[in-house]
Design a protein around this motif. Structure first.
Motif, PDB file in Angstrom:
ATOM      1  N   GLY A 171      13.824  69.171  -0.159  1.00 20.82           N
ATOM      2  CA  GLY A 171      14.733  68.622   0.844  1.00 20.82           C
ATOM      3  C   GLY A 171      15.122  69.549   1.977  1.00 20.82           C
ATOM      4  N   ILE A 172      14.625  70.779   2.017  1.00 20.76           N
ATOM      5  CA  ILE A 172      15.012  71.718   3.078  1.00 20.76           C
ATOM      6  C   ILE A 172      14.542  71.191   4.438  1.00 20.76           C
ATOM      7  N   GLY A 173      15.480  71.035   5.350  1.00 18.09           N
ATOM      8  CA  GLY A 173      15.156  70.640   6.721  1.00 18.09           C
ATOM      9  C   GLY A 173      14.860  69.181   6.942  1.00 18.09           C
ATOM     10  N   LEU A 174      14.870  68.375   5.893  1.00 18.54           N
ATOM     11  CA  LEU A 174      14.503  66.967   6.049  1.00 18.54           C
ATOM     12  C   LEU A 174      15.610  66.141   6.691  1.00 18.54           C
ATOM     13  N   LYS A 175      16.842  66.682   6.748  1.00 24.86           N
ATOM     14  CA  LYS A 175      17.955  65.935   7.348  1.00 24.86           C
ATOM     15  C   LYS A 175      18.303  66.421   8.751  1.00 24.86           C
ATOM     16  N   ILE A 176      17.541  67.362   9.288  1.00 21.97           N
ATOM     17  CA  ILE A 176      17.840  67.880  10.625  1.00 21.97           C
ATOM     18  C   ILE A 176      17.569  66.792  11.666  1.00 21.97           C
ATOM     19  N   LYS A 177      18.600  66.460  12.423  1.00 21.32           N
ATOM     20  CA  LYS A 177      18.484  65.442  13.464  1.00 21.32           C
ATOM     21  C   LYS A 177      18.772  66.000  14.863  1.00 21.32           C
ATOM     22  N   THR A 178      19.362  67.194  14.920  1.00 20.44           N
ATOM     23  CA  THR A 178      19.696  67.816  16.207  1.00 20.44           C
ATOM     24  C   THR A 178      19.161  69.238  16.236  1.00 20.44           C
ATOM     25  N   PHE A 179      18.431  69.562  17.309  1.00 17.68           N
ATOM     26  CA  PHE A 179      17.900  70.918  17.475  1.00 17.68           C
ATOM     27  C   PHE A 179      18.249  71.403  18.874  1.00 17.68           C
ATOM     28  N   ASP A 180      18.967  72.531  18.939  1.00 19.27           N
ATOM     29  CA  ASP A 180      19.444  73.092  20.205  1.00 19.27           C
ATOM     30  C   ASP A 180      18.998  74.551  20.287  1.00 19.27           C
ATOM     31  N   TYR A 181      18.204  74.856  21.308  1.00 20.58           N
ATOM     32  CA  TYR A 181      17.643  76.204  21.446  1.00 20.58           C
ATOM     33  C   TYR A 181      17.910  76.724  22.854  1.00 20.58           C
ATOM     34  N   ILE A 182      18.611  77.850  22.950  1.00 19.64           N
ATOM     35  CA  ILE A 182      18.893  78.501  24.233  1.00 19.64           C
ATOM     36  C   ILE A 182      18.244  79.875  24.232  1.00 19.64           C
ATOM     37  N   PHE A 183      17.325  80.087  25.143  1.00 24.62           N
ATOM     38  CA  PHE A 183      16.619  81.363  25.206  1.00 24.62           C
ATOM     39  C   PHE A 183      17.358  82.311  26.150  1.00 24.62           C
ATOM     40  N   PRO A 184      17.625  83.559  25.731  1.00 25.06           N
ATOM     41  CA  PRO A 184      18.316  84.525  26.603  1.00 25.06           C
ATOM     42  C   PRO A 184      17.372  85.068  27.666  1.00 25.06           C
ATOM     43  N   CYS A 185      17.187  84.295  28.730  1.00 25.20           N
ATOM     44  CA  CYS A 185      16.139  84.610  29.700  1.00 25.20           C
ATOM     45  C   CYS A 185      16.518  85.749  30.640  1.00 25.20           C
TER      46      CYS A 185
END
Length: 423
Positions: A171-185
């Protein structure tokens, strides 16, 4: 005389029996000795805290605001809080920052550094990974730990396909519905906060990011900010996401995927997409045509301090916008942020403008307009100089409109209600 070499720690006992004390001292022979915890005797006349009697839902909410490390420390207080630590609501949003799940390691050239602790991370994911509904990656100055974390999480999710052999990863990661990624550019030196030196993600980091996004199979909200990719990389950024979540994705944020004009055609192919937030350099007439034929309800054009100036953006044609309005009449279009130069030009060219209401927090202090052939040098110099400060912009607009204009703060802007019928 005995001297303390460590500040005395006071830890609260969650069962309501009082405080305990522990610490290190030097004895008469200057030898360090640890003073065992001494439980405070129960006093029936003393009023004790009732933290242990809080309901589960309230404790879940409190724990959700803590970092991963703080949650672990809180779980050591008492058995009651240890049980709360494993409740699903605590792990609905998993935030990964620079020091999350790391350990100290000495580097000969750089000194002590925080590196990802693979064993600790693996154990954490095995215990709470099945509860995670939102994953947020927000490094501030160090992104060297992102690659191993994303790779390890992807590997754990992939183990669900071999569930009979690896029961610990169920079940690891199977409930992830939101992914937010901010790269320190911005890699400029920290002692100069105004300087900007942009670098984009790519290479192994990009491969690991795409692998992770392809393994999230119930994705409804995807936010990617300041990736600053090359054009050939950006065109294939969402290939795997489209393959696994073409019908699932509802909200998509693409902020500065590139620093140059590069339309991301994938945004028009997600069939159930409801909200799209995108920077102007990543949209064109073809994407607008796809949007016109879709079910999109909210379109927001967004810029931040790292977005390119106006000469790096190709504006969409009026004909394309008209086709969007005809094909999708329910679509609401918002320009979330605008530069001071844009506000000045709007006030200068709108001869029938009676009142102007602007949210101050959405203003970018810069002149992002290239020189128009119809402008003389004096006008363009005025535009650039008046765009350098909020105060000078307000002053010039007040002179143009004939009344004192001040940009509104968030509180007053939210309370403001424009009566359109009276206009």
């Amino acid at each position: 005389m005995a001297q303390r070499i460590k500040i005395q720690e006071k830890q609260f006992s969650g069962d309501g029996e009082g405080f305990v004390e522990a610490g290190w001292k030097l004895n008469e022979d200057d030898e360090a000795c640890y003073i065992d915890a001494i439980e405070e005797p129960f006093d029936p006349n003393k009023e004790y805290s009732q933290w242990n009697e809080l309901p589960d839902l309230l404790l879940e909410e409190i724990f959700s605001y803590l970092t991963v490390q703080e949650r672990y420390y809180a779980s050591l207080v008492c058995s009651r809080w240890r049980d709360i630590f494993y409740l699903p609501g605590v792990w609905k949003n998993f935030i990964v920052k620079d020091k999350t799940l790391t350990r100290q390691k000495y580097n000969y050239y750089s000194g002590w550094q925080n590196v990802l602790d693979h064993l600790k991370t693996q154990q954490c994911l095995c215990r709470v990974g099945k509860y995670i509904k939102g994953l947020t990656l927000r490094p501030e100055y160090c992104f060297n730990n992102l690659f191993p974390f994303m790779s390890l999480l992807s590997w754990c999710i992939e183990q669900n396909d071999h569930i009979q052999e690896t029961q610990d990863y169920t079940g690891i990661g199977l409930k992830i519905k939101t992914f937010d990624y901010i790269f320190p550019c911005n890699m400029a030196y920290s002692d100069d906060p105004e300087s900007i030196k942009l670098f984009g993600t790519g290479g192994s980091m990009l491969v690991s990011l795409k692998r992770l996004m392809s393994n999230i199979r119930c994705l409804k909200v995807l936010k990617l900010t300041d990736l600053m990719l090359e054009r050939y990389e950006a065109k294939h950024l969402l290939d795997e996401v489209l393959e696994t979540n073409a019908m699932n994705l509802k909200i998509l944020h693409l902020i500065n995927v590139t620093n140059t004009h590069c339309p991301i055609m994938h945004v028009g192919v997600f069939l159930n997409l409801q909200t799209l937030v995108i920077t102007p350099q990543n949209i064109d007439d073809d994407i607008l045509q796809l949007i016109a034929d879709g079910n999109l309800r909210h379109l927001c054009l967004y810029q931040n301090r790292y977005s390119p100036a106006g000469d790096g953006i190709s504006a969409c044609s009026a004909k394309a916008w008209e086709s969007v309005k005809r094909g999708n009449p329910n679509l609401k279009m918002i320009n979330d942020s605008m530069s001071t130069s844009t506000v000045l030009l709007s006030a200068h060219t709108a001869s029938n403008l009676e009142r102007l209401y602007i949210r101050k927090s959405k203003i970018l202090v810069k002149c992002d307009w290239p020189k128009n052939p119809d402008w003389d040098n004096e006008f363009y110099s005025w535009l650039k100089s008046s765009s350098k400060k909020i105060a000078s912009t307000e002053k010039e607009i007040s002179q143009i409109l004939g009344y004192n204009l001040q940009f509104m703060d968030d509180h007053n802007f939210d309370l403001f209600d424009l009566d359109v019928k009276r206009l």
